[in-house]
Scaffold this active site. Structure first.
Site, PDB file in Angstrom:
ATOM      1  N   HIS A  56       0.855  -1.092   0.052  1.00 12.91           N
ATOM      2  CA  HIS A  56       0.090   0.062   0.037  1.00 12.91           C
ATOM      3  C   HIS A  56       0.995   1.312  -0.194  1.00 12.91           C
ATOM      4  O   HIS A  56       1.953   1.083   0.701  1.00 12.91           O
ATOM      5  CB  HIS A  56      -0.713   0.076   1.234  1.00 12.91           C
ATOM      6  CG  HIS A  56      -1.591  -0.975   1.590  1.00 12.91           C
ATOM      7  ND1 HIS A  56      -1.204  -2.302   1.974  1.00 12.91           N
ATOM      8  CD2 HIS A  56      -2.765  -1.150   1.122  1.00 12.91           C
ATOM      9  CE1 HIS A  56      -2.317  -3.045   2.469  1.00 12.91           C
ATOM     10  NE2 HIS A  56      -3.239  -2.462   1.739  1.00 12.91           N
ATOM     11  N   ASP A  59       2.305   1.941   3.404  1.00 10.38           N
ATOM     12  CA  ASP A  59       3.401   0.691   3.945  1.00 10.38           C
ATOM     13  C   ASP A  59       4.695   1.208   3.674  1.00 10.38           C
ATOM     14  O   ASP A  59       5.847   0.965   4.311  1.00 10.38           O
ATOM     15  CB  ASP A  59       3.138  -0.611   3.195  1.00 10.38           C
ATOM     16  CG  ASP A  59       1.752  -1.233   3.437  1.00 10.38           C
ATOM     17  OD1 ASP A  59       1.150  -0.839   4.372  1.00 10.38           O
ATOM     18  OD2 ASP A  59       1.461  -2.163   2.631  1.00 10.38           O
ATOM     19  N   MET A  90       2.622  -5.837  -7.771  1.00 11.31           N
ATOM     20  CA  MET A  90       1.362  -5.105  -7.494  1.00 11.31           C
ATOM     21  C   MET A  90       1.304  -3.982  -6.439  1.00 11.31           C
ATOM     22  O   MET A  90       2.239  -4.079  -5.757  1.00 11.31           O
ATOM     23  CB  MET A  90       0.681  -6.226  -7.094  1.00 11.31           C
ATOM     24  CG  MET A  90      -1.231  -5.712  -6.673  1.00 11.31           C
ATOM     25  SD  MET A  90      -1.127  -5.287  -4.860  1.00 11.31           S
ATOM     26  CE  MET A  90      -1.588  -6.770  -3.877  1.00 11.31           C
ATOM     27  N   GLU A 183     -11.032  -6.202  -5.129  1.00 10.68           N
ATOM     28  CA  GLU A 183     -11.143  -7.269  -4.178  1.00 10.68           C
ATOM     29  C   GLU A 183     -12.359  -7.266  -3.471  1.00 10.68           C
ATOM     30  O   GLU A 183     -12.709  -6.216  -2.460  1.00 10.68           O
ATOM     31  CB  GLU A 183      -9.828  -6.991  -3.357  1.00 10.68           C
ATOM     32  CG  GLU A 183      -9.611  -8.215  -2.050  1.00 10.68           C
ATOM     33  CD  GLU A 183      -8.335  -8.176  -1.402  1.00 10.68           C
ATOM     34  OE1 GLU A 183      -7.575  -7.360  -2.050  1.00 10.68           O
ATOM     35  OE2 GLU A 183      -8.333  -8.736  -0.250  1.00 10.68           O
ATOM     36  N   LYS A 185     -14.877  -8.161  -0.238  1.00 11.75           N
ATOM     37  CA  LYS A 185     -14.996  -8.778   1.071  1.00 11.75           C
ATOM     38  C   LYS A 185     -16.184  -8.584   1.852  1.00 11.75           C
ATOM     39  O   LYS A 185     -16.592  -7.356   1.737  1.00 11.75           O
ATOM     40  CB  LYS A 185     -13.828  -8.081   1.971  1.00 11.75           C
ATOM     41  CG  LYS A 185     -13.251  -8.636   3.372  1.00 11.75           C
ATOM     42  CD  LYS A 185     -12.288  -7.994   4.061  1.00 11.75           C
ATOM     43  CE  LYS A 185     -12.048  -8.725   5.524  1.00 11.75           C
ATOM     44  NZ  LYS A 185     -10.924  -7.992   6.133  1.00 11.75           N
ATOM     45  N   GLU A 219      -9.852 -13.458  -2.667  1.00 12.98           N
ATOM     46  CA  GLU A 219      -9.166 -13.787  -1.550  1.00 12.98           C
ATOM     47  C   GLU A 219      -9.799 -14.951  -0.860  1.00 12.98           C
ATOM     48  O   GLU A 219     -10.998 -14.774  -0.402  1.00 12.98           O
ATOM     49  CB  GLU A 219      -8.909 -12.546  -0.486  1.00 12.98           C
ATOM     50  CG  GLU A 219      -8.155 -13.184   0.779  1.00 12.98           C
ATOM     51  CD  GLU A 219      -7.632 -11.887   1.622  1.00 12.98           C
ATOM     52  OE1 GLU A 219      -7.096 -11.112   1.205  1.00 12.98           O
ATOM     53  OE2 GLU A 219      -7.881 -12.246   2.847  1.00 12.98           O
ATOM     54  N   HIS A 222     -11.981 -14.147   1.985  1.00 12.19           N
ATOM     55  CA  HIS A 222     -13.013 -13.516   2.093  1.00 12.19           C
ATOM     56  C   HIS A 222     -14.398 -14.175   1.598  1.00 12.19           C
ATOM     57  O   HIS A 222     -15.490 -14.031   2.260  1.00 12.19           O
ATOM     58  CB  HIS A 222     -12.748 -12.293   0.876  1.00 12.19           C
ATOM     59  CG  HIS A 222     -11.825 -11.239   1.448  1.00 12.19           C
ATOM     60  ND1 HIS A 222     -11.409 -10.148   1.030  1.00 12.19           N
ATOM     61  CD2 HIS A 222     -11.099 -11.468   2.873  1.00 12.19           C
ATOM     62  CE1 HIS A 222     -10.530  -9.379   1.530  1.00 12.19           C
ATOM     63  NE2 HIS A 222     -10.399 -10.222   2.602  1.00 12.19           N
ATOM     64  N   ASP A 247      -5.172 -13.511  -3.851  1.00 11.77           N
ATOM     65  CA  ASP A 247      -4.837 -13.515  -2.539  1.00 11.77           C
ATOM     66  C   ASP A 247      -5.050 -15.002  -1.763  1.00 11.77           C
ATOM     67  O   ASP A 247      -5.965 -15.184  -1.610  1.00 11.77           O
ATOM     68  CB  ASP A 247      -5.632 -12.429  -1.676  1.00 11.77           C
ATOM     69  CG  ASP A 247      -5.029 -11.050  -1.831  1.00 11.77           C
ATOM     70  OD1 ASP A 247      -4.343 -10.899  -2.739  1.00 11.77           O
ATOM     71  OD2 ASP A 247      -5.556 -10.006  -1.405  1.00 11.77           O
ATOM     72  N   ASP A 257     -11.640 -12.315  10.804  1.00  9.03           N
ATOM     73  CA  ASP A 257     -10.870 -12.105   9.810  1.00  9.03           C
ATOM     74  C   ASP A 257      -9.449 -12.648  10.227  1.00  9.03           C
ATOM     75  O   ASP A 257      -8.637 -11.903  10.718  1.00  9.03           O
ATOM     76  CB  ASP A 257     -10.618 -10.689   9.100  1.00  9.03           C
ATOM     77  CG  ASP A 257      -9.999 -10.433   8.030  1.00  9.03           C
ATOM     78  OD1 ASP A 257      -9.366 -11.527   7.302  1.00  9.03           O
ATOM     79  OD2 ASP A 257      -9.744  -9.347   7.828  1.00  9.03           O
ATOM     80  N   ASP A 259      -6.729 -14.318   8.257  1.00  5.13           N
ATOM     81  CA  ASP A 259      -5.389 -14.186   7.573  1.00  5.13           C
ATOM     82  C   ASP A 259      -4.321 -15.104   7.938  1.00  5.13           C
ATOM     83  O   ASP A 259      -3.214 -15.076   8.028  1.00  5.13           O
ATOM     84  CB  ASP A 259      -4.823 -12.738   7.708  1.00  5.13           C
ATOM     85  CG  ASP A 259      -5.808 -11.755   6.997  1.00  5.13           C
ATOM     86  OD1 ASP A 259      -6.422 -11.962   5.980  1.00  5.13           O
ATOM     87  OD2 ASP A 259      -5.686 -10.548   7.240  1.00  5.13           O
ATOM     88  N   ASP A 289      -1.670 -13.071   1.381  1.00  6.05           N
ATOM     89  CA  ASP A 289      -2.245 -12.102   1.988  1.00  6.05           C
ATOM     90  C   ASP A 289      -2.575 -12.553   3.369  1.00  6.05           C
ATOM     91  O   ASP A 289      -3.696 -12.834   3.610  1.00  6.05           O
ATOM     92  CB  ASP A 289      -3.600 -11.576   1.310  1.00  6.05           C
ATOM     93  CG  ASP A 289      -3.849  -9.892   1.762  1.00  6.05           C
ATOM     94  OD1 ASP A 289      -3.287  -9.609   2.803  1.00  6.05           O
ATOM     95  OD2 ASP A 289      -4.873  -9.737   1.555  1.00  6.05           O
TER      96      ASP A 289
HETATM   97  C1  GCO Z   1      -7.957  -7.506   4.281  1.00  7.88           C
HETATM   98  C2  GCO Z   1      -7.493  -7.236   2.742  1.00  7.88           C
HETATM   99  C3  GCO Z   1      -6.427  -6.501   2.667  1.00  7.88           C
HETATM  100  C4  GCO Z   1      -6.158  -6.170   0.868  1.00  7.88           C
HETATM  101  C5  GCO Z   1      -5.061  -5.257   0.992  1.00  7.88           C
HETATM  102  C6  GCO Z   1      -4.546  -5.044  -0.504  1.00  7.88           C
HETATM  103  O1  GCO Z   1      -8.855  -8.288   4.621  1.00  7.88           O
HETATM  104  O2  GCO Z   1      -7.465  -6.631   4.982  1.00  7.88           O
HETATM  105  O3  GCO Z   1      -7.563  -8.452   2.283  1.00  7.88           O
HETATM  106  O4  GCO Z   1      -5.429  -7.169   3.117  1.00  7.88           O
HETATM  107  O5  GCO Z   1      -6.130  -7.289   0.472  1.00  7.88           O
HETATM  108  O6  GCO Z   1      -5.401  -4.062   1.462  1.00  7.88           O
HETATM  109  O7  GCO Z   1      -5.573  -4.272  -1.268  1.00  7.88           O
HETATM  110 MN    MN Z   2      -6.646  -9.224   0.544  1.00  5.32          MN
HETATM  111 MN    MN Z   3      -8.588 -10.038   3.776  1.00  4.60          MN
END
Ligand code: GCO
Ligand code: MN
Ligand code: MN
Length: 389
Positions: A56, A59, A90, A183, A185, A219, A222, A247, A257, A259, A289
């Site tokens: 990002h 970041d 990306m 993307e 979610k 993702e 998601h 992702d 969430d 991850d 991700d």
């Molecule tokens: C989340 C998202 C993020 C995006 C990221 C890139 O659930 O927080 O998956 O990780 O993928 O902001 O766009």
């Molecule tokens: Mn993501």
């Molecule tokens: Mn995510």
């Protein structure tokens, strides 16, 4: 370690600065790990064998950096990329951390924030392109509501469309070689996020001025959070030529969430996903991700990153084994058997075909008696995955 499971550039394994750089903060607790600088993260990714790094805007460049600070950061980062061979496939915009985005970015009711979101994204696109990005992800973390009392989902959709149309024109106007990946979610951090699934995004893309420039970034976590079958969404995106990015991570249905490391929760789903991507010849980034458990230290963060890639490669090998397994393939042949007797009814409509099909006498009880050996096939798949085949 088998050579087969060593990541190679052609695997296109990528991580975000925010993934291995995650400091272990959660809604209930402070960070458990020291922050790593972007340059340190690039070196970490090279050490574990990744191909690319994504980021990002913030970041890499803090939101309040001066132009001179920004330029110095970019020079240092570019040097780390040159020193390690790590690439930037990306980039994306942080449109969710700053309090300005408390009600969303492109879809907030506040026209000043909507304009600021466009302003910020144009600078972030410039930054991504400068460092080599060819794909630009839009994840609308704050694009949603907790209550529908004050926000119209129709206005929100219209504003999001206007923003994407504006930004595709910006890309064309600047001659950038860049495509967008949306993307979806379902929720988190908003109570409900607009365009909550990959399928919703695919429908929305067709309403844009430049749909050919826009695809999706599905993702695992998601669709799984929503209790849906992720693979089916990926397949629909692939079928439409819209799988621009992916992702990878893992997630238990019905939980926060998470991850998690790729394959950490549902190995079987991960297997079918890897098999799909490899079978169809998906050629884009395999982006993890995900982040290490909050209990991990730096050594464990590296183990997490290596684990994501290693599991992918093991599952890729299992997919090849599945495709070469005689017993599995003969069960598949039985399931897919076609004696050709329906050939006259296949394909495009014609009045003659419709009339012939309506006149055909089907043996419905016989159709209902035919079993399909999915149990046997699934058990063989499980045994293959458990390593006893
Ligand atoms: C989340 C998202 C993020 C995006 C990221 C890139 O659930 O927080 O998956 O990780 O993928 O902001 O766009
Ligand atoms: Mn993501
Ligand atoms: Mn995510």
């Amino acid at each position: 370690m088998s050579e087969m499971y060593t990541p190679k550039p052609e695997n296109k394994f990528t991580f975000g600065l925010w993934t291995v750089g995650n400091v272990g903060r959660d809604p209930f607790g402070e960070p458990t790990r020291d922050p790593l600088s972007p340059v340190e993260i690039v070196h970490l990714l090279a050490e574990v064998g990744a191909w690319g790094v994504n980021f990002h805007d913030n970041d890499l460049v803090p939101i309040d950096a001066t132009p001179a600070q920004r330029d110095k950061i970019v020079i240092d980062f570019q040097k780390a990329l040159n020193d390690t061979g790590i690439v930037v496939p990306m980039a994306t915009t942080n449109l969710f951390t700053d309090p300005a985005f408390r009600d969303g970015a492109f879809t907030t009711n506040d026209p000043k924030v909507r304009a600021y979101a466009l302003h910020k994204t144009m600078y972030a696109i410039d930054l991504g392109v400068e460092l080599g990005a060819k794909t630009y992800v839009f994840w609308g973390g704050r694009e949603g509501t907790e209550t529908d009392a004050g926000k119209s989902p129709l206005d929100a959709g219209k504003w999001f469309r206007e923003a994407l149309n504006f930004l595709t024109e910006y890309v064309l106007d600047n001659g950038y070689d860049l495509k967008f990946a949306l993307e979806a979610k379902p929720n988190e951090p908003r109570g409900d996020i607009y365009l909550a699934t990959t399928g919703a995004m695919l429908g929305f893309i067709e309403t844009l001025d430049h749909p050919e420039m826009v695809g999706v970034n599905p993702e695992v976590a998601h669709e799984t959070m929503a209790g849906l079958n992720f693979l089916h969404h990926v397949a629909q995106a692939w079928d439409r030529g819209k799988l621009f990015h992916i992702d990878l991570n893992d997630q238990s249905i019905g939980r926060y969430d998470q991850d998690f490391r790729f394959g950490a929760v549902n190995l079987k789903s991960a297997f079918f996903l890897v098999k799909f991507l490899e079978d169809v010849g998906y050629d884009g980034s395999r982006h993890f991700d995900a982040h290490a458990y909050r209990s991990s230290d730096l050594a464990d963060v590296k183990a997490f990153a290596r684990g994501c890639m290693r599991t992918y490669l093991i599952l890729k090998e299992k997919a090849a084994q599945f495709n070469a397994d005689g017993e599995i393939q003969s069960l598949l042949a039985e399931i897919l058997a076609d004696d050709g007797s329906m050939d006259d009814f296949k394909g495009h409509y014609s009045p003659a075909k419709a009339a012939a099909l309506k006149a055909h006498a089907f043996d419905r009880p016989a159709l209902g008696r035919r079993g399909q050996p999915y149990e046997r096939l699934d058990q063989l798949t499980v045994e293959l995955l458990l390593g006893v085949r």
